[in-house]
Motif scaffolding. Structure first.
Motif, short mmCIF file in Angstrom:
data_model
loop_
_atom_site.label_atom_id
_atom_site.label_comp_id
_atom_site.label_asym_id
_atom_site.label_seq_id
_atom_site.Cartn_x
_atom_site.Cartn_y
_atom_site.Cartn_z
N THR A 99 -9.85 -1.59 -12.12
CA THR A 99 -10.45 -3.14 -11.44
C THR A 99 -9.76 -3.83 -10.08
O THR A 99 -10.61 -4.22 -9.26
N THR A 100 -8.45 -4.04 -9.67
CA THR A 100 -8.17 -4.19 -8.52
C THR A 100 -7.95 -3.36 -7.51
O THR A 100 -8.52 -3.80 -6.11
N MET A 101 -8.30 -1.93 -7.29
CA MET A 101 -8.62 -1.45 -6.90
C MET A 101 -10.08 -2.08 -5.78
O MET A 101 -10.19 -1.19 -5.08
N ALA A 147 -6.51 7.93 -6.37
CA ALA A 147 -5.26 7.14 -7.28
C ALA A 147 -4.72 6.79 -7.59
O ALA A 147 -3.92 6.47 -7.04
N CYS A 148 -6.17 6.42 -9.34
CA CYS A 148 -4.62 5.33 -9.54
C CYS A 148 -4.62 4.92 -10.48
O CYS A 148 -4.51 6.15 -11.49
N GLU A 149 -3.52 3.61 -11.62
CA GLU A 149 -3.25 3.59 -13.08
C GLU A 149 -2.05 5.19 -13.23
O GLU A 149 -2.33 5.43 -14.24
N VAL A 209 -4.61 10.56 0.53
CA VAL A 209 -4.91 10.58 -0.46
C VAL A 209 -3.77 9.08 -1.21
O VAL A 209 -3.27 9.04 -0.61
N ILE A 210 -5.06 7.87 -1.26
CA ILE A 210 -3.86 7.04 -1.48
C ILE A 210 -3.57 7.34 -3.35
O ILE A 210 -4.54 7.39 -3.71
N ILE A 211 -1.95 7.30 -3.76
CA ILE A 211 -2.02 7.26 -4.88
C ILE A 211 -1.19 5.92 -5.28
O ILE A 211 0.15 5.44 -4.62
N THR A 212 -1.38 5.62 -6.61
CA THR A 212 -1.32 4.06 -7.26
C THR A 212 -1.40 3.79 -8.03
O THR A 212 -1.63 4.31 -8.54
N GLY A 213 -0.45 3.33 -8.98
CA GLY A 213 -0.44 2.40 -9.99
C GLY A 213 -1.10 1.59 -10.52
O GLY A 213 -1.31 0.59 -11.47
N ALA A 214 -1.93 0.82 -9.65
CA ALA A 214 -2.59 0.04 -9.39
C ALA A 214 -3.64 0.45 -10.82
O ALA A 214 -4.27 1.01 -10.72
#
Length: 255
Positions: free
Chosen positions: A169-171, A185-187, A161-166
Protein backbone atom coordinates in the motif's frame (compact mmCIF):
# COMPACT_ATOMS: atom_id res chain seq x y z
CA UNK A 1 23.99 4.30 2.09
CA UNK A 2 22.14 5.30 5.23
CA UNK A 3 21.15 8.48 6.94
CA UNK A 4 24.64 9.96 6.68
CA UNK A 5 24.12 10.36 2.95
CA UNK A 6 22.10 13.49 2.35
CA UNK A 7 20.48 13.58 -1.12
CA UNK A 8 23.02 16.13 -2.31
CA UNK A 9 25.99 13.99 -3.21
CA UNK A 10 25.16 12.11 -6.41
CA UNK A 11 27.66 13.82 -8.69
CA UNK A 12 30.99 13.06 -7.04
CA UNK A 13 32.07 9.86 -8.79
CA UNK A 14 31.65 7.67 -11.87
CA UNK A 15 29.55 4.52 -12.08
CA UNK A 16 32.59 2.34 -12.69
CA UNK A 17 33.98 3.37 -9.29
CA UNK A 18 31.10 1.61 -7.54
CA UNK A 19 31.79 -1.96 -6.44
CA UNK A 20 28.94 -3.53 -8.41
CA UNK A 21 29.31 -7.20 -9.26
CA UNK A 22 27.66 -8.18 -12.56
CA UNK A 23 24.50 -10.19 -12.27
CA UNK A 24 22.66 -12.09 -14.95
CA UNK A 25 19.03 -11.16 -15.42
CA UNK A 26 18.27 -14.85 -15.13
CA UNK A 27 19.21 -14.62 -11.45
CA UNK A 28 16.23 -12.36 -10.81
CA UNK A 29 14.11 -15.47 -11.33
CA UNK A 30 12.71 -17.79 -8.75
CA UNK A 31 14.46 -18.58 -5.48
CA UNK A 32 14.10 -22.10 -4.14
CA UNK A 33 10.45 -21.64 -3.17
CA UNK A 34 9.97 -25.30 -2.20
CA UNK A 35 12.51 -25.10 0.61
CA UNK A 36 11.35 -21.60 1.57
CA UNK A 37 7.86 -22.91 2.26
CA UNK A 38 9.16 -25.26 4.94
CA UNK A 39 11.09 -22.61 6.89
CA UNK A 40 9.83 -20.45 9.74
CA UNK A 41 8.96 -16.86 8.98
CA UNK A 42 12.27 -15.31 10.01
CA UNK A 43 14.26 -17.94 8.15
CA UNK A 44 12.15 -17.34 5.05
CA UNK A 45 12.83 -13.62 5.18
CA UNK A 46 16.56 -14.24 5.65
CA UNK A 47 16.65 -16.58 2.66
CA UNK A 48 14.82 -14.02 0.55
CA UNK A 49 17.20 -11.27 1.50
CA UNK A 50 20.24 -13.43 0.78
CA UNK A 51 18.92 -14.55 -2.61
CA UNK A 52 17.35 -11.34 -3.83
CA UNK A 53 19.04 -8.30 -2.38
CA UNK A 54 22.14 -6.71 -3.83
CA UNK A 55 21.97 -3.28 -2.26
CA UNK A 56 23.63 -0.69 -4.46
CA UNK A 57 23.60 3.01 -3.77
CA UNK A 58 23.48 5.13 -6.92
CA UNK A 59 23.43 8.38 -5.01
CA UNK A 60 26.97 9.18 -6.23
CA UNK A 61 26.82 7.51 -9.63
CA UNK A 62 26.97 8.84 -13.16
CA UNK A 63 26.71 6.56 -16.15
CA UNK A 64 29.55 6.82 -18.62
CA UNK A 65 29.46 3.03 -19.17
CA UNK A 66 27.86 -0.07 -17.64
CA UNK A 67 31.13 -2.02 -17.86
CA UNK A 68 32.54 -3.70 -14.77
CA UNK A 69 34.53 -1.52 -12.34
CA UNK A 70 38.28 -1.22 -13.12
CA UNK A 71 39.21 -2.71 -9.75
CA UNK A 72 37.31 -5.87 -10.66
CA UNK A 73 38.50 -5.97 -14.27
CA UNK A 74 42.13 -5.89 -13.11
CA UNK A 75 41.71 -8.81 -10.69
CA UNK A 76 42.41 -12.09 -12.58
CA UNK A 77 40.56 -14.04 -9.88
CA UNK A 78 37.31 -12.25 -10.64
CA UNK A 79 35.49 -12.91 -13.92
CA UNK A 80 33.31 -9.97 -14.80
CA UNK A 81 31.27 -8.63 -17.65
CA UNK A 82 28.96 -5.70 -18.25
CA UNK A 83 26.62 -4.79 -15.40
CA UNK A 84 23.19 -6.07 -16.39
CA UNK A 85 21.04 -5.35 -13.35
CA UNK A 86 21.19 -3.25 -10.19
CA UNK A 87 19.15 -4.06 -7.10
CA UNK A 88 18.79 -1.07 -4.80
CA UNK A 89 17.33 -0.48 -1.38
CA UNK A 90 14.95 2.47 -1.13
CA UNK A 91 14.72 4.13 2.28
CA UNK A 92 18.08 5.60 3.26
CA UNK A 93 19.52 4.86 -0.19
CA UNK A 94 17.38 6.49 -2.88
CA UNK A 95 14.89 8.08 -0.52
CA UNK A 96 15.82 10.14 2.57
CA UNK A 97 13.90 11.36 5.59
CA UNK A 98 14.27 14.69 7.35
CA UNK A 99 14.32 13.19 10.83
CA UNK A 100 17.59 11.49 9.84
CA UNK A 101 19.19 14.02 7.47
CA UNK A 102 18.66 16.89 9.90
CA UNK A 103 21.28 15.25 12.11
CA UNK A 104 23.82 16.12 9.38
CA UNK A 105 22.77 19.73 9.09
CA UNK A 106 20.42 19.18 6.15
CA UNK A 107 17.28 21.29 5.87
CA UNK A 108 14.19 20.12 3.97
CA UNK A 109 11.73 22.72 2.68
CA UNK A 110 8.60 20.83 1.56
CA UNK A 111 5.94 22.02 -0.85
CA UNK A 112 3.11 19.55 -0.35
CA UNK A 113 0.92 21.31 -2.92
CA UNK A 114 2.98 20.01 -5.85
CA UNK A 115 4.80 17.10 -4.11
CA UNK A 116 8.23 18.75 -4.32
CA UNK A 117 10.86 19.85 -1.83
CA UNK A 118 14.11 21.77 -1.72
CA UNK A 119 16.86 20.07 0.30
CA UNK A 120 19.74 22.25 1.49
CA UNK A 121 22.94 21.01 3.11
CA UNK A 122 24.94 22.85 5.74
CA UNK A 123 27.13 24.45 3.04
CA UNK A 124 24.04 25.99 1.47
CA UNK A 125 23.93 23.74 -1.60
CA UNK A 126 20.40 23.00 -2.74
CA UNK A 127 18.82 20.16 -4.63
CA UNK A 128 15.34 19.83 -6.07
CA UNK A 129 13.53 16.73 -4.86
CA UNK A 130 10.27 14.86 -5.13
CA UNK A 131 8.26 14.74 -1.93
CA UNK A 132 6.86 11.28 -1.28
CA UNK A 133 3.62 10.63 0.64
CA UNK A 134 3.98 10.39 4.40
CA UNK A 135 4.77 6.89 5.67
CA UNK A 136 5.74 5.40 9.02
CA UNK A 137 9.06 7.23 8.76
CA UNK A 138 7.50 10.52 7.67
CA UNK A 139 7.62 12.27 4.31
CA UNK A 140 10.60 11.16 2.24
CA UNK A 141 12.48 12.92 -0.54
CA UNK A 142 14.02 11.57 -3.75
CA UNK A 143 16.21 14.02 -5.64
CA UNK A 144 15.53 14.83 -9.29
CA UNK A 145 19.20 14.03 -9.93
CA UNK A 146 18.72 10.49 -8.62
CA UNK A 147 15.73 10.04 -10.94
CA UNK A 148 17.82 11.34 -13.86
CA UNK A 149 20.74 9.00 -13.16
CA UNK A 150 18.54 5.91 -12.88
CA UNK A 151 16.92 6.89 -16.17
CA UNK A 152 20.36 7.04 -17.80
CA UNK A 153 21.25 3.64 -16.40
CA UNK A 154 18.12 2.11 -17.90
CA UNK A 155 18.70 3.79 -21.26
CA UNK A 156 22.18 2.24 -21.30
CA UNK A 157 20.61 -1.22 -20.99
CA UNK A 158 20.95 -1.78 -17.24
CA UNK A 159 17.88 -3.15 -15.48
CA UNK A 160 17.06 -1.38 -12.22
CA UNK A 161 15.06 -3.02 -9.42
CA UNK A 162 14.00 -1.52 -6.10
CA UNK A 163 13.83 -3.93 -3.14
CA UNK A 164 12.26 -2.76 0.10
CA UNK A 165 10.51 -3.99 3.21
CA UNK A 166 7.77 -1.40 2.73
CA UNK A 167 4.13 -2.46 2.43
CA UNK A 168 2.47 -2.73 -0.97
CA UNK A 169 0.00 0.00 0.00
CA UNK A 170 2.87 2.37 0.81
CA UNK A 171 4.74 1.53 -2.39
CA UNK A 172 1.71 1.93 -4.65
CA UNK A 173 1.23 5.45 -3.27
CA UNK A 174 4.90 6.24 -3.83
CA UNK A 175 5.37 4.71 -7.28
CA UNK A 176 4.27 7.72 -9.39
CA UNK A 177 6.96 9.83 -7.69
CA UNK A 178 9.76 7.26 -7.63
CA UNK A 179 12.26 6.75 -10.46
CA UNK A 180 10.78 4.65 -13.28
CA UNK A 181 12.26 1.18 -12.72
CA UNK A 182 11.92 -2.33 -14.14
CA UNK A 183 10.45 -3.92 -11.01
CA UNK A 184 9.69 -3.23 -7.35
CA UNK A 185 10.00 -6.01 -4.77
CA UNK A 186 8.35 -5.03 -1.50
CA UNK A 187 7.26 -6.58 1.79
CA UNK A 188 10.73 -8.14 2.09
CA UNK A 189 10.52 -9.79 -1.31
CA UNK A 190 7.19 -11.57 -0.97
CA UNK A 191 5.51 -9.31 -3.54
CA UNK A 192 6.96 -8.15 -6.85
CA UNK A 193 5.34 -5.44 -8.96
CA UNK A 194 6.02 -4.73 -12.63
CA UNK A 195 5.11 -1.71 -14.74
CA UNK A 196 3.07 -2.40 -17.90
CA UNK A 197 5.33 -3.39 -20.78
CA UNK A 198 4.26 -0.44 -22.91
CA UNK A 199 4.94 2.19 -20.25
CA UNK A 200 7.54 4.85 -21.08
CA UNK A 201 6.82 7.03 -18.05
CA UNK A 202 6.10 6.10 -14.44
CA UNK A 203 2.69 4.38 -14.60
CA UNK A 204 -0.21 5.45 -12.43
CA UNK A 205 -0.96 3.35 -9.37
CA UNK A 206 -3.54 1.12 -11.02
CA UNK A 207 -1.24 0.11 -13.88
CA UNK A 208 1.38 -1.73 -11.83
CA UNK A 209 1.00 -5.51 -12.11
CA UNK A 210 1.48 -7.87 -9.17
CA UNK A 211 3.36 -11.10 -9.91
CA UNK A 212 0.77 -13.43 -8.38
CA UNK A 213 2.68 -16.56 -9.40
CA UNK A 214 5.65 -15.38 -7.30
CA UNK A 215 3.48 -14.34 -4.34
CA UNK A 216 1.26 -17.45 -4.20
CA UNK A 217 3.77 -19.81 -2.47
CA UNK A 218 3.99 -17.36 0.44
CA UNK A 219 0.26 -17.47 1.15
CA UNK A 220 0.72 -20.17 3.79
CA UNK A 221 2.71 -17.56 5.69
CA UNK A 222 0.91 -14.33 4.73
CA UNK A 223 -2.57 -15.64 3.97
CA UNK A 224 -4.53 -14.69 0.80
CA UNK A 225 -3.20 -11.67 -1.06
CA UNK A 226 -6.45 -9.71 -1.10
CA UNK A 227 -8.19 -10.59 2.15
CA UNK A 228 -10.55 -8.15 3.85
CA UNK A 229 -10.71 -10.13 7.08
CA UNK A 230 -9.62 -8.38 10.27
CA UNK A 231 -6.10 -9.30 11.35
CA UNK A 232 -7.21 -11.51 14.24
CA UNK A 233 -9.14 -13.76 11.82
CA UNK A 234 -6.51 -14.12 9.10
CA UNK A 235 -4.83 -17.43 8.43
CA UNK A 236 -1.12 -18.13 8.03
CA UNK A 237 2.07 -18.22 10.09
CA UNK A 238 2.38 -14.44 10.10
CA UNK A 239 -1.04 -14.00 11.69
CA UNK A 240 -0.43 -16.76 14.21
CA UNK A 241 2.56 -14.73 15.35
CA UNK A 242 0.38 -11.61 15.35
CA UNK A 243 -2.16 -13.25 17.67
CA UNK A 244 0.60 -14.51 19.98
CA UNK A 245 1.99 -11.00 20.26
CA UNK A 246 -1.46 -9.57 20.96
CA UNK A 247 -1.92 -12.16 23.69
CA UNK A 248 1.34 -10.95 25.26
CA UNK A 249 -0.09 -7.40 25.22
CA UNK A 250 2.12 -6.14 22.39
CA UNK A 251 0.55 -3.86 19.80
CA UNK A 252 1.78 -5.23 16.45
CA UNK A 253 1.12 -3.22 13.28
CA UNK A 254 -1.21 -5.26 11.06
CA UNK A 255 -1.41 -2.86 8.12
Amino acid sequence: RGASHAPLNETSSELDECSIAPISTSKIARADQTSVQSKPLLCMHFRLLCSLVLVVSVMSASVATPDAPPALRSDPAVKTGPVRCIFSDLDGTLCHFEKETVKNGVTTIPNAADSTAIVRNREGEERKCRLLPTSTMGAGTVSDRTVELIGKLRKSGVKFVIITGARSTTMIERMPLLPFVDAVACETGTKIWYPPESASDPPVQSEWVLDKEWARPFEQVTGPLDTELPAVQRQGTLWELYREMKAELFDPDAR
